[in-house]
Design an enzyme around this catalytic site. Sequence first.
Site, PDB file in Angstrom:
ATOM      1  N   ARG A   1      11.378  -0.999  11.227  1.00  0.00           N
ATOM      2  CA  ARG A   1      10.314  -0.703  12.190  1.00  0.00           C
ATOM      3  C   ARG A   1      10.274  -1.785  13.274  1.00  0.00           C
ATOM      4  O   ARG A   1      10.393  -2.966  12.976  1.00  0.00           O
ATOM      5  CB  ARG A   1       8.953  -0.657  11.471  1.00  0.00           C
TER       6      ARG A   1
ATOM      7  N   LYS B   1       0.829  -1.213   0.000  1.00  0.00           N
ATOM      8  CA  LYS B   1       0.000   0.000   0.000  1.00  0.00           C
ATOM      9  C   LYS B   1       0.865   1.267   0.000  1.00  0.00           C
ATOM     10  O   LYS B   1       0.617   2.195  -0.753  1.00  0.00           O
ATOM     11  CB  LYS B   1      -0.934   0.022   1.224  1.00  0.00           C
TER      12      LYS B   1
ATOM     13  N   ARG C   1       0.027  -8.938  13.858  1.00  0.00           N
ATOM     14  CA  ARG C   1      -0.628  -7.955  12.971  1.00  0.00           C
ATOM     15  C   ARG C   1      -1.438  -8.672  11.895  1.00  0.00           C
ATOM     16  O   ARG C   1      -2.516  -8.216  11.509  1.00  0.00           O
ATOM     17  CB  ARG C   1       0.431  -7.036  12.342  1.00  0.00           C
TER      18      ARG C   1
ATOM     19  N   ARG D   1      -9.691   0.308   8.926  1.00  0.00           N
ATOM     20  CA  ARG D   1      -9.152  -1.023   9.208  1.00  0.00           C
ATOM     21  C   ARG D   1     -10.129  -1.869  10.005  1.00  0.00           C
ATOM     22  O   ARG D   1      -9.810  -2.998  10.347  1.00  0.00           O
ATOM     23  CB  ARG D   1      -7.855  -0.878  10.032  1.00  0.00           C
TER      24      ARG D   1
ATOM     25  N   ARG E   1      11.833  -5.052   5.105  1.00  0.00           N
ATOM     26  CA  ARG E   1      11.417  -3.655   4.865  1.00  0.00           C
ATOM     27  C   ARG E   1      12.329  -2.682   5.606  1.00  0.00           C
ATOM     28  O   ARG E   1      12.684  -2.900   6.755  1.00  0.00           O
ATOM     29  CB  ARG E   1       9.971  -3.453   5.334  1.00  0.00           C
TER      30      ARG E   1
END
Length: 223
Positions: A163, A16, A174, A91, A130
Amino acid sequence: MAELNLILLGPPGSGKGTQGERLQEDLEFPYYATGDILRAAVKEGTEVGKAAKEYMDRGDLVPDEVIIGIIADRLESGEADHGFILDGFPRTVPQAEALDSKLTDLGRALTAVILIDADDEEIVRRLSGRRVCQEKGHVYHVEFNPPAEDGVCDVDGSELYTRDDDKPEVVRHRLEQYHEKTAPLVDYYKKQGLLNQVDGADDPDRVSEKIRTLVSTLSLEEG
Ligand code: ADP
Ligand code: ADP
């Protein structure tokens, strides 16, 4: 240009943010990524940031009222009157209902929801590699989308970091949260005839191409 009110929906790591960055270059509308907004609030130590931090660290969703307030403020500000791109909001079903009712109050409606999908295995692979820039949250991957210079953002030269919530155990939680609380939005928007699915497993350029085609069609329809 026509008003385009767009949502990017999808599991964590589906792309996204990557696609949102590219879409922003094409469209002049404000881009609201709730994860980025919350991380900035945590960094600044605001009340919202203090309230959100413990949820984010655990990989839980922050309470609906906190995030709904943030988006409602942006929509009321006037800056998104000609369109917007939402990334990471809504969400939950209550968030989606709150957004619908806010837009109705403003005499507006969603144009489309773009679902970028990817399976859990691919997501774990993506999130473990990431890297994000300190300055503006530009997104990289050590293998799939590396920066020109290791650990440095191509765009603004700031340092890249991993992160805390991209650690494997938090990622698993998550994903559970996504399947339980966010995935029901797929049906929610399907029923409204707003859902457009893009296969997020394709390479990033191919995904962008499909989204561009979709957005051009929507612009023509709205125009
Ligand atoms: P990702 O890009 O991996 O999908 P985000 O950066 O969008 O993750 O979100 C990071 C965290 O911020 C989430 O795990 C959650 O704690 C919080 N968050 C972001 N958007 C929302 C939202 N709409 N509702 C509740 N929590 C949110
Ligand atoms: P999201 O905002 O949905 O959490 P990101 O855009 O941050 O997802 O992407 C998660 C990670 O996967 C990043 O490291 C990014 O560089 C990488 N990535 C994004 N799209 C693709 C893709 N189509 N193929 C491979 N890796 C991708």
